[in-house]
Motif scaffolding. Structure first.
Motif: not given
Length: 175
Positions: A130-134
């Protein structure tokens, strides 16, 4: 003001600034000045080696990539700039996993930094789906200027589309 689909989500003053430079006809010069170097990654074989080198440097323990290639079917407005496909198949009593990375063929013409940015983006998907913070932290780890390069690449795409529109308008309809 011109509609700039690649810059959706960016602050209005920034979009207005890009629009002004575009309408003044200076956007191409700005991009060429900021990113003068072109890359020599033109074949699927050289792309495979380029991606593999970056993967080896930053993601040694990530899953292997079975196929890496330029894809003529990918278009930034109609779809994506790159894809990372993960396929799991059952062969006999074993589960075989296969990763593929496809980069839009328009990156053959892109500045070297934009090719690296899209490759880093797709490689990051090996670890973070996913396009998340990590995900973005991993992108910045592999390419410290990732966020600026992503914005500049969107500006480049805007300029390319604008140039294509101007060219289409200059061709007589009877042709």
């Amino acid at each position: 003001m011109t509609h700039l689909p690649y810059l959706n989500g960016y602050p209005a003053p920034l979009v207005t600034q890009v629009c002004t430079i575009l309408e003044q006809g200076r956007l191409g010069q700005w991009i060429a000045h900021k990113y003068p170097a072109r890359h020599d990654v033109q074949t699927d074989k050289s792309l495979y080696q380029y991606v593999s080198d970056i993967k080896q440097r930053y993601l040694k323990n990530a899953p292997a990539i079975a196929k890496i290639l330029f894809d003529n079917q990918q278009h930034p407005v109609k779809g994506t700039l790159g894809t990372n496909t993960f396929v799991a198949r059952v062969q006999g009593n074993k589960l075989k996993n296969k990763n593929e990375i496809r980069i839009a063929a328009l990156f053959r013409e892109a500045p070297a930094e934009f090719l690296r940015m899209i490759v880093v983006h797709e490689l990051a998907h090996l670890k973070e789906k996913d396009h998340n913070k990590a995900f973005y932290q991993l992108c910045v780890h592999m390419e410290p200027d990732y966020l600026q390069l992503e914005f500049d690449m969107r500006v480049w795409l805007t300029w390319r589309e604008h140039q294509a529109t101007l060219t289409a308008k200059s061709i007589p309809a009877s042709m």
